[in-house]
Design an enzyme around this catalytic site. Structure first.
Site, PDB file in Angstrom:
ATOM      1  N   HIS A 133     -12.531   2.972   4.550  1.00  0.00           N
ATOM      2  CA  HIS A 133     -11.758   4.098   4.025  1.00  0.00           C
ATOM      3  C   HIS A 133     -12.700   5.253   3.718  1.00  0.00           C
ATOM      4  O   HIS A 133     -13.914   5.086   3.672  1.00  0.00           O
ATOM      5  CB  HIS A 133     -10.998   3.662   2.766  1.00  0.00           C
ATOM      6  CG  HIS A 133      -9.856   2.752   3.050  1.00  0.00           C
ATOM      7  ND1 HIS A 133      -9.879   1.405   2.780  1.00  0.00           N
ATOM      8  CD2 HIS A 133      -8.639   2.985   3.616  1.00  0.00           C
ATOM      9  CE1 HIS A 133      -8.734   0.859   3.138  1.00  0.00           C
ATOM     10  NE2 HIS A 133      -7.963   1.788   3.643  1.00  0.00           N
TER      11      HIS A 133
ATOM     12  N   TYR B 186       0.477  -1.263  10.213  1.00  0.00           N
ATOM     13  CA  TYR B 186       0.102  -1.855   8.920  1.00  0.00           C
ATOM     14  C   TYR B 186       1.236  -1.649   7.932  1.00  0.00           C
ATOM     15  O   TYR B 186       1.615  -2.564   7.194  1.00  0.00           O
ATOM     16  CB  TYR B 186      -1.176  -1.154   8.481  1.00  0.00           C
ATOM     17  CG  TYR B 186      -1.745  -1.451   7.134  1.00  0.00           C
ATOM     18  CD1 TYR B 186      -1.706  -0.493   6.120  1.00  0.00           C
ATOM     19  CD2 TYR B 186      -2.388  -2.658   6.861  1.00  0.00           C
ATOM     20  CE1 TYR B 186      -2.275  -0.725   4.890  1.00  0.00           C
ATOM     21  CE2 TYR B 186      -2.966  -2.892   5.624  1.00  0.00           C
ATOM     22  CZ  TYR B 186      -2.906  -1.919   4.652  1.00  0.00           C
ATOM     23  OH  TYR B 186      -3.485  -2.149   3.419  1.00  0.00           O
TER      24      TYR B 186
ATOM     25  N   SER C 160       0.858  -1.191   0.000  1.00  0.00           N
ATOM     26  CA  SER C 160       0.000   0.000   0.000  1.00  0.00           C
ATOM     27  C   SER C 160       0.891   1.237   0.000  1.00  0.00           C
ATOM     28  O   SER C 160       2.038   1.182   0.421  1.00  0.00           O
ATOM     29  CB  SER C 160      -0.863  -0.007   1.259  1.00  0.00           C
ATOM     30  OG  SER C 160      -1.364   1.273   1.498  1.00  0.00           O
ATOM     31  N   SER C 161       0.308   2.359  -0.405  1.00  0.00           N
ATOM     32  CA  SER C 161       1.084   3.609  -0.435  1.00  0.00           C
ATOM     33  C   SER C 161       1.441   4.081   0.965  1.00  0.00           C
ATOM     34  O   SER C 161       2.284   4.956   1.136  1.00  0.00           O
ATOM     35  CB  SER C 161       0.274   4.706  -1.140  1.00  0.00           C
ATOM     36  OG  SER C 161      -0.972   4.878  -0.476  1.00  0.00           O
ATOM     37  N   CYS C 162       0.841   3.454   1.991  1.00  0.00           N
ATOM     38  CA  CYS C 162       1.131   3.921   3.356  1.00  0.00           C
ATOM     39  C   CYS C 162       2.502   3.432   3.832  1.00  0.00           C
ATOM     40  O   CYS C 162       2.942   3.770   4.928  1.00  0.00           O
ATOM     41  CB  CYS C 162       0.053   3.447   4.334  1.00  0.00           C
ATOM     42  SG  CYS C 162       0.222   1.723   4.739  1.00  0.00           S
TER      43      CYS C 162
HETATM   44  N1  NDP Z   1      -8.598  -0.779  -0.103  1.00  0.00           N
HETATM   45  C1  NDP Z   1      -7.586   0.036  -0.346  1.00  0.00           C
HETATM   46  O1  NDP Z   1      -7.755   1.263  -0.437  1.00  0.00           O
HETATM   47  C2  NDP Z   1      -6.212  -0.517  -0.537  1.00  0.00           C
HETATM   48  C3  NDP Z   1      -5.929  -1.888  -0.399  1.00  0.00           C
HETATM   49  N2  NDP Z   1      -4.636  -2.322  -0.601  1.00  0.00           N
HETATM   50  C4  NDP Z   1      -4.286  -3.743  -0.427  1.00  0.00           C
HETATM   51  O2  NDP Z   1      -5.088  -4.579  -1.230  1.00  0.00           O
HETATM   52  C5  NDP Z   1      -5.278  -5.833  -0.569  1.00  0.00           C
HETATM   53  C6  NDP Z   1      -6.764  -6.132  -0.472  1.00  0.00           C
HETATM   54  O3  NDP Z   1      -7.391  -5.067   0.187  1.00  0.00           O
HETATM   55  P1  NDP Z   1      -8.989  -4.909   0.092  1.00  0.00           P
HETATM   56  O4  NDP Z   1      -9.495  -5.775  -0.997  1.00  0.00           O
HETATM   57  O5  NDP Z   1      -9.274  -3.453   0.095  1.00  0.00           O
HETATM   58  O6  NDP Z   1      -9.440  -5.514   1.492  1.00  0.00           O
HETATM   59  P2  NDP Z   1     -10.816  -6.239   1.854  1.00  0.00           P
HETATM   60  O7  NDP Z   1     -10.953  -6.132   3.321  1.00  0.00           O
HETATM   61  O8  NDP Z   1     -11.907  -5.746   0.955  1.00  0.00           O
HETATM   62  O9  NDP Z   1     -10.522  -7.771   1.454  1.00  0.00           O
HETATM   63  C7  NDP Z   1      -9.589  -8.501   2.194  1.00  0.00           C
HETATM   64  C8  NDP Z   1      -9.941  -9.957   2.024  1.00  0.00           C
HETATM   65  O10 NDP Z   1      -9.038 -10.744   2.787  1.00  0.00           O
HETATM   66  C9  NDP Z   1      -9.782 -11.697   3.527  1.00  0.00           C
HETATM   67  N3  NDP Z   1      -9.099 -12.051   4.766  1.00  0.00           N
HETATM   68  C10 NDP Z   1      -8.819 -11.248   5.811  1.00  0.00           C
HETATM   69  N4  NDP Z   1      -8.208 -11.959   6.774  1.00  0.00           N
HETATM   70  C11 NDP Z   1      -8.108 -13.235   6.314  1.00  0.00           C
HETATM   71  C12 NDP Z   1      -7.578 -14.434   6.862  1.00  0.00           C
HETATM   72  N5  NDP Z   1      -7.046 -14.468   8.077  1.00  0.00           N
HETATM   73  N6  NDP Z   1      -7.650 -15.553   6.119  1.00  0.00           N
HETATM   74  C13 NDP Z   1      -8.213 -15.541   4.893  1.00  0.00           C
HETATM   75  N7  NDP Z   1      -8.721 -14.429   4.305  1.00  0.00           N
HETATM   76  C14 NDP Z   1      -8.661 -13.297   5.032  1.00  0.00           C
HETATM   77  C15 NDP Z   1     -11.099 -11.008   3.815  1.00  0.00           C
HETATM   78  O11 NDP Z   1     -12.097 -11.961   4.120  1.00  0.00           O
HETATM   79  P3  NDP Z   1     -13.166 -11.601   5.297  1.00  0.00           P
HETATM   80  O12 NDP Z   1     -13.726 -10.253   4.932  1.00  0.00           O
HETATM   81  O13 NDP Z   1     -14.152 -12.705   5.214  1.00  0.00           O
HETATM   82  O14 NDP Z   1     -12.390 -11.558   6.577  1.00  0.00           O
HETATM   83  C16 NDP Z   1     -11.348 -10.285   2.500  1.00  0.00           C
HETATM   84  O15 NDP Z   1     -11.966 -11.136   1.573  1.00  0.00           O
HETATM   85  C17 NDP Z   1      -4.605  -5.724   0.781  1.00  0.00           C
HETATM   86  O16 NDP Z   1      -3.318  -6.283   0.710  1.00  0.00           O
HETATM   87  C18 NDP Z   1      -4.516  -4.214   0.986  1.00  0.00           C
HETATM   88  O17 NDP Z   1      -3.406  -3.895   1.797  1.00  0.00           O
HETATM   89  C19 NDP Z   1      -3.619  -1.470  -0.933  1.00  0.00           C
HETATM   90  C20 NDP Z   1      -3.873  -0.130  -1.073  1.00  0.00           C
HETATM   91  C21 NDP Z   1      -5.169   0.442  -0.887  1.00  0.00           C
HETATM   92  C1  F7E Z   2      -5.094   2.985   1.691  1.00  0.00           C
HETATM   93  C2  F7E Z   2      -4.608   3.627   2.978  1.00  0.00           C
HETATM   94  O1  F7E Z   2      -5.682   4.007   3.777  1.00  0.00           O
HETATM   95  C3  F7E Z   2      -5.380   4.424   5.081  1.00  0.00           C
HETATM   96  O2  F7E Z   2      -4.842   5.706   5.038  1.00  0.00           O
HETATM   97  P1  F7E Z   2      -5.749   6.958   4.704  1.00  0.00           P
HETATM   98  O3  F7E Z   2      -5.666   7.202   3.241  1.00  0.00           O
HETATM   99  O4  F7E Z   2      -5.388   8.083   5.632  1.00  0.00           O
HETATM  100  O5  F7E Z   2      -7.179   6.408   5.102  1.00  0.00           O
HETATM  101  P2  F7E Z   2      -8.667   6.915   5.062  1.00  0.00           P
HETATM  102  O6  F7E Z   2      -9.200   6.648   3.687  1.00  0.00           O
HETATM  103  O7  F7E Z   2      -9.349   6.276   6.208  1.00  0.00           O
HETATM  104  O8  F7E Z   2      -8.604   8.511   5.382  1.00  0.00           O
HETATM  105  C4  F7E Z   2      -8.217   9.415   4.419  1.00  0.00           C
HETATM  106  C5  F7E Z   2      -8.566  10.813   4.890  1.00  0.00           C
HETATM  107  O9  F7E Z   2      -9.999  10.954   4.814  1.00  0.00           O
HETATM  108  C6  F7E Z   2     -10.471  11.615   5.988  1.00  0.00           C
HETATM  109  N1  F7E Z   2     -11.875  11.252   6.236  1.00  0.00           N
HETATM  110  C7  F7E Z   2     -12.906  12.147   6.221  1.00  0.00           C
HETATM  111  N2  F7E Z   2     -14.060  11.513   6.535  1.00  0.00           N
HETATM  112  C8  F7E Z   2     -13.749  10.201   6.727  1.00  0.00           C
HETATM  113  C9  F7E Z   2     -14.541   9.069   7.071  1.00  0.00           C
HETATM  114  O10 F7E Z   2     -15.769   9.149   7.290  1.00  0.00           O
HETATM  115  N3  F7E Z   2     -13.869   7.866   7.128  1.00  0.00           N
HETATM  116  C10 F7E Z   2     -12.543   7.760   6.907  1.00  0.00           C
HETATM  117  N4  F7E Z   2     -11.969   6.542   6.971  1.00  0.00           N
HETATM  118  N5  F7E Z   2     -11.746   8.834   6.601  1.00  0.00           N
HETATM  119  C11 F7E Z   2     -12.361  10.038   6.518  1.00  0.00           C
HETATM  120  C12 F7E Z   2      -9.515  11.114   7.061  1.00  0.00           C
HETATM  121  O11 F7E Z   2      -9.588  11.975   8.171  1.00  0.00           O
HETATM  122  C13 F7E Z   2      -8.188  11.172   6.331  1.00  0.00           C
HETATM  123  O12 F7E Z   2      -7.702  12.480   6.329  1.00  0.00           O
HETATM  124  C14 F7E Z   2      -4.385   3.603   5.809  1.00  0.00           C
HETATM  125  O13 F7E Z   2      -4.891   3.428   7.092  1.00  0.00           O
HETATM  126  C15 F7E Z   2      -4.151   2.343   5.057  1.00  0.00           C
HETATM  127  O14 F7E Z   2      -5.271   1.507   5.094  1.00  0.00           O
HETATM  128  C16 F7E Z   2      -3.782   2.640   3.679  1.00  0.00           C
HETATM  129  O15 F7E Z   2      -2.854   2.079   3.154  1.00  0.00           O
END
Ligand code: NDP
Ligand code: F7E
Length: 324
Positions: free
Chosen positions: A194, A151, A122-124
């Site tokens: 998010h 994370y 992730s970009s974090c």
């Molecule tokens: N969403 C975003 O903005 C971003 C995501 N990513 C990366 O992309 C990848 C997927 O993220 P995303 O799709 O958003 O996440 P989701 O939470 O939507 O999906 C994650 C999946 O992993 C499964 N999972 C979690 N724990 C376990 C476990 N112990 N065993 C088996 N399966 C498990 C979950 O199943 P269940 O829900 O049933 O637990 C779910 O299906 C991650 O590596 C994340 O770091 C990177 C950058 C940004």
């Molecule tokens: C993908 C990236 O996502 C995460 O980082 P993040 O980008 O900071 O995550 P975020 O989407 O939750 O917040 C973005 C911004 O948005 C603002 N904000 C406003 N209102 C709401 C609100 O209602 N919910 C949330 N969540 N944020 C809010 C919030 O205050 C912040 O300024 C990492 O934890 C990690 O998971 C990671 O890698």
């Protein structure tokens, strides 16, 4: 990028659509998009296991799964994922579960003869005040953003593990670093999601309930880059086909908006007519994290979905699929 890093894959992922491909986390935002993309491309032998069927934190279960299925390709989209509040509230879960999942999957994939594995970070992972746009070599050059450092450390360990297995075992493990993602099957939990899905749900519920205002967290000034998850799935397939290098690759849209601009766009897309109220007791997180994705672009990949179109499409999906 050194010559080794720029190496293009010799074997072709796209050549054999009957190859066994394990997509972990296939029900999530990213995993489900990757399954849609691979199915669309004609892959017929996807290996999928839900969290309930296979808990990837259980090493012996993961070893038994890989020994019995022997996937040829592995995409690691399973993880413990959440927004800023979830990361800030459950640091032990975010570091422990992600380290366990990725360590078990990467090691068992290698030991059971997988040809190639792609790990998603992730970009974090980058320092809170990295140069913008952030190049891949900014990794580990400064302190992390405190709200998600746990994370981030887990994700950095995943990158390093893939690099170590390439160095020691000459094994084709690669890593992609997506920016903030959104789209169908996102997590719309009111607290742990998010920002984009959280605001979509909040504006929708405010519209349906006739609320006069919607609370948005923080100051609205942070900048975020967003990429539609279908673009990410396309980039994952592109990297599986074209990239075999030591260095991780950034996967971004190259476009950023302030949270205030995002909230205003969301208000318009959803059709909410009330006011925005800013809750500055909530953390802003990192002020900006626009990535430099020019290395991936140089290999020939570009994103296609604009944020405006993506918001409209995702809201359409939300209305058709999320309980009202
Ligand atoms: N969403 C975003 O903005 C971003 C995501 N990513 C990366 O992309 C990848 C997927 O993220 P995303 O799709 O958003 O996440 P989701 O939470 O939507 O999906 C994650 C999946 O992993 C499964 N999972 C979690 N724990 C376990 C476990 N112990 N065993 C088996 N399966 C498990 C979950 O199943 P269940 O829900 O049933 O637990 C779910 O299906 C991650 O590596 C994340 O770091 C990177 C950058 C940004
Ligand atoms: C993908 C990236 O996502 C995460 O980082 P993040 O980008 O900071 O995550 P975020 O989407 O939750 O917040 C973005 C911004 O948005 C603002 N904000 C406003 N209102 C709401 C609100 O209602 N919910 C949330 N969540 N944020 C809010 C919030 O205050 C912040 O300024 C990492 O934890 C990690 O998971 C990671 O890698």
């Amino acid at each position: 990028m050194g010559s080794q890093d720029a190496a293009l894959s010799s074997s072709s992922f796209l050549d054999d659509k009957s190859a066994k491909v394990f997509v972990s986390g296939h029900r999530g935002l990213v995993g489900s998009a990757i399954v849609r993309k691979l199915t669309e491309l004609g892959f017929t032998n996807l290996i999928l296991r839900s969290h309930a069927e296979l808990d990837l934190t259980r090493q012996s279960d993961v070893e038994a799964f890989f020994a019995s299925t022997k996937p040829e390709y592995v995409i690691v989209a399973a993880a413990k994922v959440g927004g800023i509040h979830a990361n800030n509230t459950y640091p032990a879960d975010f570091i422990a579960i992600n380290l366990q999942i990725q360590t078990n999957v990467i090691d068992s994939a290698y030991r059971n003869g997988a040809k190639k594995l792609l790990f998603l970070g992730s970009s974090c992972i980058y320092p809170k005040f990295a140069p913008q746009p952030i190049p891949e070599d900014a990794l580990l050059t400064g302190p992390l953003e405190p709200t998600n450092e746990w994370y981030a450390i887990a994700k950095i360990a995943g990158i390093k593990m893939c690099q170590a297995y390439r160095i020691q075992h000459k094994w084709d493990a690669i890593s992609g670093m997506p920016t903030n993602l959104y789209g169908p099957n996102d997590n719309f939990h009111p607290e742990n999601s998010h920002v984009l899905p959280a605001l979509m749900r909040r504006f929708h519920e405010a519209k349906v309930n006739g609320a006069k205002e919607v609370v948005v967290w923080g100051t609205g000034s942070p900048l975020r880059e967003f990429l539609h998850v279908d673009d990410l799935a396309d980039a994952v397939v592109f990297m599986m086909e074209k990239y075999s290098g030591l260095e991780h690759l950034n996967v971004g849209s190259g476009k950023e908006v302030t949270i205030k601009e995002l909230a205003e766009s969301m208000k318009e897309v959803v059709g909410f007519e009330g006011d925005l109220v800013w809750d500055s007791t909530k953390p802003d997180g990192t002020p900006r994290k626009l990535m430099d994705s020019s290395k991936l672009a140089a290999l020939g990949w570009t994103p296609k979905v604009s944020l405006k179109d993506g918001l409209v499409d995702t809201y359409k999906w939300y209305l058709e699929n999320v309980k009202q």
